[in-house]
Design an enzyme around this catalytic site. Structure first.
Site, PDB file in Angstrom:
ATOM      1  N   GLU A  34     -10.078  -3.393  -4.118  1.00 37.64           N
ATOM      2  CA  GLU A  34      -9.222  -3.969  -5.161  1.00 37.64           C
ATOM      3  C   GLU A  34      -8.496  -2.913  -5.987  1.00 37.64           C
ATOM      4  O   GLU A  34      -8.069  -3.194  -7.109  1.00 37.64           O
ATOM      5  CB  GLU A  34     -10.061  -4.884  -6.064  1.00 37.64           C
ATOM      6  CG  GLU A  34     -11.383  -4.286  -6.525  1.00 37.64           C
ATOM      7  CD  GLU A  34     -12.288  -5.293  -7.216  1.00 37.64           C
ATOM      8  OE1 GLU A  34     -11.795  -6.340  -7.679  1.00 37.64           O
ATOM      9  OE2 GLU A  34     -13.498  -5.026  -7.290  1.00 37.64           O
TER      10      GLU A  34
ATOM     11  N   HIS B  13     -17.925 -11.291 -13.463  1.00 34.32           N
ATOM     12  CA  HIS B  13     -17.009 -11.824 -14.468  1.00 34.32           C
ATOM     13  C   HIS B  13     -17.367 -13.235 -14.902  1.00 34.32           C
ATOM     14  O   HIS B  13     -16.665 -13.812 -15.739  1.00 34.32           O
ATOM     15  CB  HIS B  13     -15.573 -11.792 -13.947  1.00 34.32           C
ATOM     16  CG  HIS B  13     -15.024 -10.416 -13.787  1.00 34.32           C
ATOM     17  ND1 HIS B  13     -15.023  -9.498 -14.800  1.00 34.32           N
ATOM     18  CD2 HIS B  13     -14.462  -9.790 -12.719  1.00 34.32           C
ATOM     19  CE1 HIS B  13     -14.476  -8.369 -14.388  1.00 34.32           C
ATOM     20  NE2 HIS B  13     -14.137  -8.514 -13.115  1.00 34.32           N
TER      21      HIS B  13
ATOM     22  N   ASP C 269      -6.926  -7.775  -9.422  1.00 32.14           N
ATOM     23  CA  ASP C 269      -7.205  -6.375  -9.713  1.00 32.14           C
ATOM     24  C   ASP C 269      -6.350  -5.451  -8.852  1.00 32.14           C
ATOM     25  O   ASP C 269      -5.889  -4.401  -9.320  1.00 32.14           O
ATOM     26  CB  ASP C 269      -8.684  -6.062  -9.502  1.00 32.14           C
ATOM     27  CG  ASP C 269      -9.515  -6.392 -10.734  1.00 32.14           C
ATOM     28  OD1 ASP C 269      -9.029  -6.185 -11.855  1.00 32.14           O
ATOM     29  OD2 ASP C 269     -10.664  -6.845 -10.573  1.00 32.14           O
TER      30      ASP C 269
END
Length: 244
Positions: A137, A34, A163
């Site tokens: 997650e 990310h 998440d």
């Protein structure tokens, strides 16, 4: 228990990551999932961090669990990887194999040490020291967390609370503050302790870090480069304007 407190690099800048690493975190994550780190930035960052007089243990969060991405990050000099969205023991085992050379794994030889004037680390030493962290997650992964934590070659289960909260349909703060029995965060910590591995988590702030450490997480990320830059600049500008 004394938790290991880490820093997280998102900006894609080797120089910024090196400054972050030099502030004294116990560990550093270079985020290629990310964050803004492409392959070149990952390689350059790890080379710069390696030259620091005292460097933290450095992980790369790879974009996914593909063996070549894991191998590439380790070839560039990472001490370990964080593999996202691991749903079950089979995916965990695949990540562990990708981190290690035969006979313990299936990693291909080809370290990039020679491209920066360094000496490659022997395969047996790598197999002894490399760290494989897998991210739990999702609700599905929570259902398999015991088997994931028990997978040979897994050194850390790392939770992304944002998440995980999304997957469970709750707010992240509700997840962090929930003290009821069966909280997924507590299940992760308990599974890690039963199998003698680390329980890691992304906090992103001191407040969330304190909550996670209180739950038993022993490896927590706190300082994110983009956030600390923004916060420090805002504070400095506000202070200067107040005194002008």
């Amino acid at each position: 228990m004394i938790a290991r407190i880490g820093a997280w690099a998102l900006l894609g800048s080797p120089a910024a990551a090196a400054v972050l690493a030099a502030t004294g975190p116990d560990w550093l994550v270079v985020d290629a999932q990310h964050g803004r780190f492409d392959d070149r930035a990952v390689c350059d960052t790890l080379a710069v961090v390696a030259d620091l007089p005292s460097r933290p243990q450095t992980f790369v969060r790879v974009a996914d669990g593909a063996a070549w991405l894991i191998g590439r990050a380790l070839d560039a000099g990472a001490d370990g990887v964080i593999v996202p969205m691991v749903q079950d023991a089979d995916a965990a085992a695949a990540a562990a194999r990708a981190c290690r050379y035969p006979p313990l794994g299936a990693r291909s030889w080809g370290q990039l040490a020679g491209t920066t004037g360094r000496v490659a680390v022997p395969a047996a030493q790598v197999n002894d020291t490399v760290q494989c962290a897998v991210m739990v997650e999702t609700a599905t992964a929570i259902g398999h967390v015991e088997e994931i934590a028990a997978t040979p070659g897994i050194d850390m289960v790392f939770v992304g609370p944002f998440d995980l909260a999304l997957s469970l349909g709750v707010d992240v703060n509700d997840l962090l503050f929930d003290e009821r029995d069966g909280n997924p965060l507590d299940r992760i910590v308990a599974a890690c302790r039963r199998h003698g591995i680390s329980a890691g988590a992304f906090a992103g702030s001191p407040e969330r870090a304190r909550l996670l450490i209180a739950r038993g997480f022993d490896t927590v990320s706190v300082a994110v480069d983009s956030a600390v830059l923004s916060e420090a600049a805002t504070a400095s500008l506000t202070a200067a304007r107040a005194g002008s």
